[in-house]
Design an enzyme around this catalytic site. Structure first.
Site, mmCIF file in Angstrom:
data_model
loop_
_atom_site.group_PDB
_atom_site.id
_atom_site.type_symbol
_atom_site.label_atom_id
_atom_site.label_comp_id
_atom_site.label_asym_id
_atom_site.label_seq_id
_atom_site.Cartn_x
_atom_site.Cartn_y
_atom_site.Cartn_z
ATOM 1 N N ALA A 1 0.850 -1.194 0.000
ATOM 2 C CA ALA A 1 0.000 0.000 0.000
ATOM 3 C C ALA A 1 0.888 1.247 0.000
ATOM 4 O O ALA A 1 2.050 1.188 0.400
ATOM 5 C CB ALA A 1 -0.935 0.014 1.209
ATOM 6 N N PHE A 2 0.323 2.371 -0.435
ATOM 7 C CA PHE A 2 1.147 3.585 -0.558
ATOM 8 C C PHE A 2 1.697 4.031 0.783
ATOM 9 O O PHE A 2 2.679 4.765 0.852
ATOM 10 C CB PHE A 2 0.336 4.715 -1.213
ATOM 11 C CG PHE A 2 -0.474 5.545 -0.259
ATOM 12 C CD1 PHE A 2 -1.742 5.154 0.123
ATOM 13 C CD2 PHE A 2 0.055 6.715 0.280
ATOM 14 C CE1 PHE A 2 -2.477 5.918 1.024
ATOM 15 C CE2 PHE A 2 -0.673 7.483 1.170
ATOM 16 C CZ PHE A 2 -1.944 7.074 1.552
ATOM 17 N N LYS A 3 1.075 3.580 1.880
ATOM 18 C CA LYS A 3 1.552 3.997 3.198
ATOM 19 C C LYS A 3 2.990 3.539 3.451
ATOM 20 O O LYS A 3 3.680 4.115 4.284
ATOM 21 C CB LYS A 3 0.605 3.489 4.275
ATOM 22 C CG LYS A 3 -0.744 4.209 4.214
ATOM 23 C CD LYS A 3 -1.682 3.811 5.328
ATOM 24 C CE LYS A 3 -2.933 4.666 5.349
ATOM 25 N NZ LYS A 3 -3.869 4.316 4.231
ATOM 26 N N ASP A 4 3.455 2.529 2.708
ATOM 27 C CA ASP A 4 4.856 2.106 2.825
ATOM 28 C C ASP A 4 5.826 3.238 2.478
ATOM 29 O O ASP A 4 6.921 3.303 3.027
ATOM 30 C CB ASP A 4 5.138 0.932 1.880
ATOM 31 C CG ASP A 4 4.516 -0.376 2.363
ATOM 32 O OD1 ASP A 4 4.432 -0.598 3.582
ATOM 33 O OD2 ASP A 4 4.119 -1.182 1.495
ATOM 34 N N MET B 1 6.132 5.215 5.607
ATOM 35 C CA MET B 1 6.510 4.437 6.784
ATOM 36 C C MET B 1 7.963 3.956 6.703
ATOM 37 O O MET B 1 8.654 3.895 7.711
ATOM 38 C CB MET B 1 5.553 3.257 6.907
ATOM 39 C CG MET B 1 5.141 2.952 8.297
ATOM 40 S SD MET B 1 4.323 4.288 9.180
ATOM 41 C CE MET B 1 2.624 3.859 8.984
#
Ligand code: PLP
Length: 466
Positions: free
Chosen positions: A111-114, A117
């Site tokens: 997911a783009f949250k990687d 993060m």
């Protein structure tokens, strides 16, 4: 660079202070005291430079004196290295004349949250080492944030990560990203309740200041400024690569407004960006605010096919309203005090105009989301995740804007196989770098939705990693 509260009532803090804390003491969100910018040479270079180099340039601007050039490039090279399935980190696919999909899902948890993060993990480690401190990072997750945090923070010294997930309410793939990391410092807690219950437990822990101090509690939610700055990088890179054809327009599947805000930040940094479309699902408070000038919270979020966007209040929206009222903390505080009381706020006319000068917004229901998944597949052969499908339905048409149009693809379709299969009759396969997800051993602790039980668990388990 110093950071001020949107509500104007807290002292300014340093970059690393914003990294390690959540809300400002006056209840506002931290924003940089002024907007830095990249030089035109830096922007041009972003089209072809390694991703880590552009990320380091942006990070340096927001960290200021607190980070050396060497540390910045060291951190970004570590964040954007071999753990990504694509060496370009966020590759661009052309799907039509002047039309592109920006793939943000090639990281460890799909997911783009990687993107944010992975950088946050190194920043935390750097800050904790410098301060000789440790942290208990706690988050409630309905899916993607938890997985991205686990993948980034597993094995990081000086950190214990506690992820509270609602029992039985996250998908199989999402759960396994949280339970099967193998990290000794990762504690996946399955809470007997729904997401709001898990979220309420986290809020109660932060409200208990003695406990928060005792275990050095820190949040890892989407209001963290470092996450926003990290996400602005792919806008800079993409806008720079496509800008010969005019200002670049983006459509962003949106929940908490973090990702869309990052597009505005990139524009402030000087990237050649035109308009930004905020695509929401049936939780369409922002789309309504654009139409009516009134931003209102809903009682509870509506469960949709795009669960990572199911929110009743978009926390980062406060940051753009702060911009829209000319960064006047007193005005912003008044608006949000009213919002806390009545559940809605009326945008002053000029603020509403300012928002409309940069953004459009469009709400998409589940039926249209299913239609969009099928439509994109028919027209381009691309299989989207349901969040990206919301964006496909909402995206700019060629007659609405000048210049290239880019849709942000926020998750890999294999993260939501049931929805994709039910619409397209295709079971999307997990990419090679996590193909063994179903074979990995899961470690998860069941806890009741009880504050003292969760606190006791955290007390007993900090610092126990081998
Ligand atoms: C978190 C998430 C979003 C929403 O992003 P915001 O920054 O909260 O607006 C969209 N799509 C996916 C797949 C997500 O995980």
């Amino acid at each position: 660079m110093r950071y001020i509260s949107t509500r104007g009532g807290s002292p300014s803090v340093s970059f690393f202070d914003t990294l390690l804390t959540g809300l400002a003491p006056d209840g506002g969100l931290y924003v940089p005291e002024g907007w830095p910018s990249l030089s035109s040479e830096q922007i041009k270079a972003a089209a072809t430079a390694p991703y880590a180099e552009t990320a380091a340039a942006v990070l340096r601007l927001f960290a200021g004196d607190e980070l050396s050039d060497a540390d910045a490039i060291g951190l970004t090279e570590e964040a954007y290295g071999g753990q990504w399935a694509n060496p370009g980190i966020t590759p661009l696919q052309q799907v039509g004349p002047g039309e592109y999909i920006l793939e943000l899902f090639h990281g460890p948890s799909l997911a783009f949250k990687d993107v944010a993060m992975q950088l946050l993990a190194g920043l935390y480690a750097h800050a904790l080492e410098a301060r000789n401190a440790r942290l208990s990072i706690v988050c409630a997750t309905s899916g993607d944030t938890g997985g991205a945090a686990v993948e980034a923070l597993k094995g990081v010294d000086r950190i214990d990560l506690f992820v509270l997930m609602p029992k039985g309410r996250v998908s199989d793939v999402q759960r396994r990203f949280m339970t099967a990391s193998g990290g000794d410092n990762v504690h996946a807690l399955s809470i007997d309740g729904d997401f709001d219950t898990a979220q309420a437990l986290v809020k109660a822990m932060f409200a208990d200041q003695a406990f928060a101090r005792e275990v050095a509690l820190s949040p890892v939610n989407s209001i963290n400024w470092a996450r926003i700055l990290a996400q602005s990088v792919y806008y800079v890179v993409t806008a720079s690569a496509l800008a010969v054809a005019g200002p670049v327009n983006f459509t962003v599947p949106s929940g908490n407004f973090g990702d869309a805000l990052a597009g505005y930040v990139a524009k402030k940094l000087g990237a050649p960006i035109g308009r930004i479309m905020i695509a929401t699902n049936a939780n369409d408070g922002i789309a309504r605010a654009f139409e009516t000038g009134t931003y209102a919270r809903t009682k509870a979020s509506i469960a949709t096919l795009s669960p990572a966007m199911d929110i009743s209040v978009a926390s980062n929206f406060e940051r753009i309203i702060h911009e829209a009222v000319g960064r006047d903390g007193a005005v912003l505080k008044q608006l949000y005090d009213g919002f806390a009381q009545s559940g809605s706020l009326d945008l002053p006319g000029p603020a509403h105009d300012m928002l409309k000068a940069h953004f459009d917004a469009f709400g998409v229901d589940d039926q249209e989301t299913r239609w969009a998944l099928a439509d994109c597949y028919e027209q381009t052969g691309e299989v989207l995740c349901p969040h990206t499908a919301v964006g496909w339905r909402a995206r700019f048409g060629g007659d609405e804007v000048t210049g290239p149009r880019v849709l942000l693809a926020t998750a890999h379709p294999a993260k939501f196989p049931e929805t994709v299969d039910s619409v397209l009759g295709i079971m999307p396969a997990l990419p090679r770098h996590c193909a063994d997800l179903y074979e990995r051993a899961e470690a998860v602790v069941d806890l009741p939705a009880d504050l003292s039980a969760v606190k006791a668990y955290i007390r007993q388990n900090i610092g126990t990693a081998a």
